[in-house]
Design an enzyme around this catalytic site. Sequence first.
Site, PDB file in Angstrom:
ATOM      1  N   LYS A   1      13.420   8.392  10.559  1.00 18.44           N
ATOM      2  CA  LYS A   1      12.846   9.645  11.050  1.00 18.44           C
ATOM      3  C   LYS A   1      12.846  10.665   9.942  1.00 18.44           C
ATOM      4  CE  LYS A   1      11.618  11.971  14.772  1.00 18.44           C
ATOM      5  NZ  LYS A   1      10.515  12.558  13.982  1.00 18.44           N
TER       6      LYS A   1
ATOM      7  N   LYS B   1      21.823  13.795   7.872  1.00 18.64           N
ATOM      8  CA  LYS B   1      21.636  14.785   8.940  1.00 18.64           C
ATOM      9  C   LYS B   1      21.727  14.126  10.317  1.00 18.64           C
ATOM     10  CE  LYS B   1      18.407  17.577   7.902  1.00 18.64           C
ATOM     11  NZ  LYS B   1      17.097  18.171   7.617  1.00 18.64           N
TER      12      LYS B   1
ATOM     13  N   LYS C   1      11.274  10.325   4.850  1.00 18.06           N
ATOM     14  CA  LYS C   1      10.529  11.555   4.541  1.00 18.06           C
ATOM     15  C   LYS C   1       9.214  11.176   3.908  1.00 18.06           C
ATOM     16  CE  LYS C   1      11.227  16.008   4.864  1.00 18.06           C
ATOM     17  NZ  LYS C   1      12.060  16.684   5.864  1.00 18.06           N
TER      18      LYS C   1
ATOM     19  N   SER D   1      13.442  16.500  18.206  1.00 20.92           N
ATOM     20  CA  SER D   1      12.498  15.389  18.002  1.00 20.92           C
ATOM     21  C   SER D   1      13.029  14.123  18.681  1.00 20.92           C
ATOM     22  CB  SER D   1      12.307  15.108  16.507  1.00 20.92           C
ATOM     23  OG  SER D   1      11.322  15.948  15.979  1.00 20.92           O
TER      24      SER D   1
ATOM     25  N   HIS E   1      19.756   1.530   8.782  1.00 19.94           N
ATOM     26  CA  HIS E   1      20.928   1.070   9.543  1.00 19.94           C
ATOM     27  C   HIS E   1      20.732   1.364  11.020  1.00 19.94           C
ATOM     28  CE1 HIS E   1      21.945   5.330   9.296  1.00 19.94           C
ATOM     29  NE2 HIS E   1      22.874   5.144  10.199  1.00 19.94           N
TER      30      HIS E   1
HETATM   31  P1  NAD Z   1       6.646  26.494   6.732  1.00 15.58           P
HETATM   32  O1  NAD Z   1       5.546  26.035   5.852  1.00 15.58           O
HETATM   33  O2  NAD Z   1       6.369  26.768   8.161  1.00 15.58           O
HETATM   34  O3  NAD Z   1       7.323  27.826   6.134  1.00 15.58           O
HETATM   35  C1  NAD Z   1       7.718  28.000   4.817  1.00 15.58           C
HETATM   36  C2  NAD Z   1       7.610  29.473   4.490  1.00 15.58           C
HETATM   37  O4  NAD Z   1       8.189  29.717   3.195  1.00 15.58           O
HETATM   38  C3  NAD Z   1       6.158  29.955   4.425  1.00 15.58           C
HETATM   39  O5  NAD Z   1       6.024  31.130   5.183  1.00 15.58           O
HETATM   40  C4  NAD Z   1       5.955  30.215   2.926  1.00 15.58           C
HETATM   41  O6  NAD Z   1       5.014  31.256   2.684  1.00 15.58           O
HETATM   42  C5  NAD Z   1       7.361  30.597   2.487  1.00 15.58           C
HETATM   43  N1  NAD Z   1       7.601  30.435   1.061  1.00 15.58           N
HETATM   44  C6  NAD Z   1       7.178  29.452   0.247  1.00 15.58           C
HETATM   45  N2  NAD Z   1       7.636  29.648  -1.014  1.00 15.58           N
HETATM   46  C7  NAD Z   1       8.354  30.780  -0.971  1.00 15.58           C
HETATM   47  C8  NAD Z   1       9.081  31.514  -1.948  1.00 15.58           C
HETATM   48  N3  NAD Z   1       9.164  31.116  -3.207  1.00 15.58           N
HETATM   49  N4  NAD Z   1       9.728  32.641  -1.565  1.00 15.58           N
HETATM   50  C9  NAD Z   1       9.676  33.042  -0.282  1.00 15.58           C
HETATM   51  N5  NAD Z   1       8.996  32.400   0.685  1.00 15.58           N
HETATM   52  C10 NAD Z   1       8.344  31.284   0.337  1.00 15.58           C
HETATM   53  O7  NAD Z   1       7.791  25.395   6.556  1.00 15.58           O
HETATM   54  P2  NAD Z   1       9.020  25.120   7.515  1.00 15.58           P
HETATM   55  O8  NAD Z   1       8.677  24.015   8.435  1.00 15.58           O
HETATM   56  O9  NAD Z   1       9.544  26.399   8.034  1.00 15.58           O
HETATM   57  O10 NAD Z   1      10.053  24.495   6.463  1.00 15.58           O
HETATM   58  C11 NAD Z   1      10.808  25.322   5.587  1.00 15.58           C
HETATM   59  C12 NAD Z   1      12.003  24.533   5.069  1.00 15.58           C
HETATM   60  O11 NAD Z   1      12.767  24.079   6.180  1.00 15.58           O
HETATM   61  C13 NAD Z   1      11.658  23.278   4.257  1.00 15.58           C
HETATM   62  O12 NAD Z   1      12.649  23.107   3.264  1.00 15.58           O
HETATM   63  C14 NAD Z   1      11.773  22.165   5.271  1.00 15.58           C
HETATM   64  O13 NAD Z   1      12.074  20.933   4.649  1.00 15.58           O
HETATM   65  C15 NAD Z   1      12.943  22.673   6.080  1.00 15.58           C
HETATM   66  N6  NAD Z   1      13.019  22.106   7.431  1.00 15.58           N
HETATM   67  C16 NAD Z   1      12.000  22.232   8.324  1.00 15.58           C
HETATM   68  C17 NAD Z   1      12.131  21.709   9.614  1.00 15.58           C
HETATM   69  C18 NAD Z   1      11.073  21.890  10.657  1.00 15.58           C
HETATM   70  O14 NAD Z   1      11.337  21.517  11.837  1.00 15.58           O
HETATM   71  N7  NAD Z   1       9.930  22.458  10.363  1.00 15.58           N
HETATM   72  C19 NAD Z   1      13.308  21.012   9.961  1.00 15.58           C
HETATM   73  C20 NAD Z   1      14.339  20.914   9.032  1.00 15.58           C
HETATM   74  C21 NAD Z   1      14.184  21.456   7.767  1.00 15.58           C
END
Ligand code: NAD
Length: 472
Positions: free
Chosen positions: A70, A94, A106, A363, A65
């Site tokens: 993104k 979001k 995604k 972003s 839409h």
């Molecule tokens: P990342 O890979 O940098 O970090 C994830 C962390 O979680 C790692 O340190 C990993 O070791 C840890 N982890 C994995 N499984 C685990 C468990 N069972 N118990 C404890 N720790 C665990 O990823 P990120 O970019 O920080 O993303 C994390 C979440 O945030 C995801 O759900 C992602 O979709 C969401 N997110 C990320 C962004 C972004 O800008 N990076 C934006 C919005 C949402």
Amino acid sequence: MTTELSFFEQVNKNFDRAAALTDHPPGLLEQIKSVNSVIHFTFPLKRDDGRLQVVHAWRAEHSQHKLPTKGGIRYAASVNEDEVMALAALMTYKCAIVNVPFGGAKGGVRISAHEYSVGELERITRRFTFELNKKNFIGPGLDVPAPDFATSGREMAWIADTYMSLNPHDIDGLGCVTAKPVGQGGIRGRVEATGRGVFFGLREACTVVEDMRALGLSPGLEGKRVVVQGLGNVGYHAAKFLTEDGGAILVGAVEYEGAISKPDGIDVEELMAHRRATGTMLGFPGAVDLPSREAGLELDCDILVPAALENAITIDNAPRIKAKIVAEAANGPVSSDASNHLFERGVLVIPDAYINAGGVTVSYFEWLKNLQHVRFGRMQKRFVEASSRKILAAIERSTDRIFSDAEIADIARGPSEIDLVNSGLEETMIEAYHEIREIWRAKGSGIDLRTASMIAAIDKIAVSYRELGVFP
Ligand code: NAD
């Protein structure tokens, strides 16, 4: 283990609950909910040891839409079509919640990133981009990826480079992906944006005296006891800003290898240094190693920040969660049933589609910078500085007040890119919180903040479809 709905079914259940409280026609609601396009493709990877492996990858564009669509790209062994569709839908909602004019998308590649060499990851990322390009699933006006679980600026730079090699005449080519390194067209403040947004969102929620009183908490972040699960990009930065800027106390941390507790507060930088040096959080000086990761989530605290992956809190462990506020820094960390359970217990769950929207917000700023081909602040920094100095000099001339050099430097400072990015992010998170909170309050005590945020998203997307002339 209780069987719950799939991730996408959970997102849709939340959607349906909110949709029932709106008066949009069923056809329009169905259109908003549907995934517009999803592709699954496979490609061969030659591993470093010569073996050939078939890699599975997906990209879902949930709603066109608004264009571009993104959403991040994650590398995880658990990636599947349902997950990618759920995450794409969350991106649509979001973006609407924080007034970022994008549709949601995604992508995911089914690999455990740590099992691959840097060279292998580069080959996977470049081939993934090639496939997206071939299928018209990437481009500054079409679909713009970003990092997610296990991807970062490094992968984004490979994506930008591959896209631009394939589209050399696209003058806006750098806008095909965001969260690039600053030297490759990225923007200052993007790396930490999601964690900083979690901080701004939580700080705002904690300022509302009435809501804090209902939770039995004092207003303000200062002194609040926080537990963070997942100290990756989002979790680390959230913990850093909550403690350093907000005065909160990090009393527990949970990672792959286990969980630790330290009621008098964990220094985030010291913990990260300890983990880098020893390969584990466990054994952090002054902290207690807990028996399991689950025990970390169940620690006594005011705010729990799950920042790893989805379904960290399900109906199985929700009854043992002691936090009064759960801030969904990850996407989908609280299952639908667990969310209901926490709501009934009076826990404030701040939904993912709002609280982790800082990443997509910045972003958006990066994409605008790429299309403008100029760094924010470049045109006005010196002008603002000079004008402010003139105003200060005029005040000095007409009063007895003489400003010190430090005061002049502080007041007469032209905005730099990072100032503008952080200020735009702060404004976005504050404004969006009050938009959803108003709906929450207006609908009465029967709905949670997630439903309120979904109603906000549905209403805004419905307006777009109506304006497009698709629906009356
Ligand atoms: P990342 O890979 O940098 O970090 C994830 C962390 O979680 C790692 O340190 C990993 O070791 C840890 N982890 C994995 N499984 C685990 C468990 N069972 N118990 C404890 N720790 C665990 O990823 P990120 O970019 O920080 O993303 C994390 C979440 O945030 C995801 O759900 C992602 O979709 C969401 N997110 C990320 C962004 C972004 O800008 N990076 C934006 C919005 C949402």
